[in-house]
Design a protein around this motif. Structure first.
Motif, short mmCIF file in Angstrom:
data_model
loop_
_atom_site.label_atom_id
_atom_site.label_comp_id
_atom_site.label_asym_id
_atom_site.label_seq_id
_atom_site.Cartn_x
_atom_site.Cartn_y
_atom_site.Cartn_z
N VAL A 38 0.96 -1.28 0.00
CA VAL A 38 0.09 0.06 0.11
C VAL A 38 1.01 1.15 0.06
CG1 VAL A 38 -1.72 1.11 1.42
CG2 VAL A 38 -1.85 -1.39 1.16
N LEU A 39 0.57 2.08 -0.96
CA LEU A 39 1.35 3.31 -1.20
C LEU A 39 0.58 4.50 -0.67
CD1 LEU A 39 3.23 2.73 -4.60
CD2 LEU A 39 4.13 2.18 -2.12
N THR A 40 0.93 5.17 0.32
CA THR A 40 0.24 6.32 0.89
C THR A 40 1.07 7.61 0.64
OG1 THR A 40 -0.72 4.82 2.41
CG2 THR A 40 -0.70 7.14 2.93
N PRO A 41 0.75 8.66 0.16
CA PRO A 41 1.39 9.94 -0.23
C PRO A 41 1.34 10.69 1.31
CG PRO A 41 -0.31 9.96 -1.70
CD PRO A 41 -0.57 8.84 -0.80
N THR A 42 2.69 11.23 1.54
CA THR A 42 2.82 11.92 2.95
C THR A 42 2.70 13.48 2.49
OG1 THR A 42 5.31 12.35 2.66
CG2 THR A 42 4.34 10.33 3.61
N ASP A 43 2.96 14.59 3.43
CA ASP A 43 2.90 15.83 3.33
C ASP A 43 4.40 16.37 2.84
OD1 ASP A 43 0.32 16.20 3.71
OD2 ASP A 43 0.60 16.25 5.81
N GLU A 44 5.52 15.52 2.87
CA GLU A 44 6.46 16.04 2.48
C GLU A 44 6.91 16.09 1.15
OE1 GLU A 44 11.28 14.42 3.60
OE2 GLU A 44 9.46 13.09 4.49
N LYS A 45 7.66 17.05 0.58
CA LYS A 45 7.93 17.09 -1.01
C LYS A 45 9.46 17.26 -0.95
CE LYS A 45 3.75 18.75 -2.56
NZ LYS A 45 2.89 17.58 -2.90
N ARG A 46 10.13 16.23 -1.93
CA ARG A 46 11.55 16.44 -2.05
C ARG A 46 11.88 16.41 -3.56
NH1 ARG A 46 13.90 12.39 2.25
NH2 ARG A 46 12.44 10.92 1.17
N PRO A 47 11.39 17.36 -4.49
CA PRO A 47 11.39 17.40 -5.79
C PRO A 47 12.85 17.45 -6.24
CG PRO A 47 10.66 19.58 -5.14
CD PRO A 47 10.55 18.70 -3.83
N GLY A 48 13.73 18.07 -5.51
CA GLY A 48 15.17 18.12 -5.90
C GLY A 48 15.78 16.57 -5.71
N GLU A 49 15.48 16.04 -4.62
CA GLU A 49 16.00 14.70 -4.51
C GLU A 49 15.60 13.57 -5.59
OE1 GLU A 49 16.42 10.87 -1.48
OE2 GLU A 49 15.64 12.87 -0.60
N LEU A 50 14.17 13.77 -5.78
CA LEU A 50 13.78 12.90 -7.14
C LEU A 50 14.28 13.39 -8.13
CD1 LEU A 50 11.55 11.07 -8.31
CD2 LEU A 50 10.29 13.24 -8.52
N ARG A 51 14.56 14.27 -8.71
CA ARG A 51 15.33 14.88 -10.06
C ARG A 51 16.89 14.01 -9.93
NH1 ARG A 51 11.07 17.08 -9.66
NH2 ARG A 51 9.78 17.80 -11.32
N MET A 52 17.40 14.42 -8.80
CA MET A 52 18.76 13.88 -8.77
C MET A 52 19.04 12.53 -8.81
SD MET A 52 21.33 13.84 -5.03
CE MET A 52 20.39 12.81 -4.39
#
Length: 102
Positions: A38-52
């Protein structure tokens, strides 16, 4: 998200094999319930880490794709799914795959 939940194995989630992100860098919290992922979205966002992480993947010699694709995660995901589908179907006979890889 349902497709992704069916893609991963519960044992890998329990062993912390993956870091999960949404296309906008939202951190996704994985869990296992009744043997299902089960995958549950959190309130945390890390777009820079995703792109890295995407750039590192794209630059890997076995992948060798344009690292600029990391800036468009949805388009990249579509491209990678199409590439995977194309490589797995139709299946080449084993003798032909060996010849093709030479």
């Amino acid at each position: 998200m349902t497709y992704a939940e069916g893609y991963f194995e519960a044992i890998d989630v329990e062993d912390d094999e993956y870091v999960f992100f949404g296309a906008d860098g939202t951190v996704i919290s994985p869990s296992v319930r009744d043997g299902r992922v089960v995958l549950t979205p959190t309130d945390e966002k890390r777009p820079g880490e995703l792109r890295m992480r995407l750039r590192a993947y794209l630059e890997h010699p076995r992948v060798a794709m344009d690292p600029a694709l990391a800036d468009e995660p949805v388009a990249l995901a579509d491209l990678l799914m199409e590439k995977e589908r194309a490589s797995s179907w139709p299946r080449w006979p084993a003798w032909l795959r060996i010849r093709r890889s030479r």
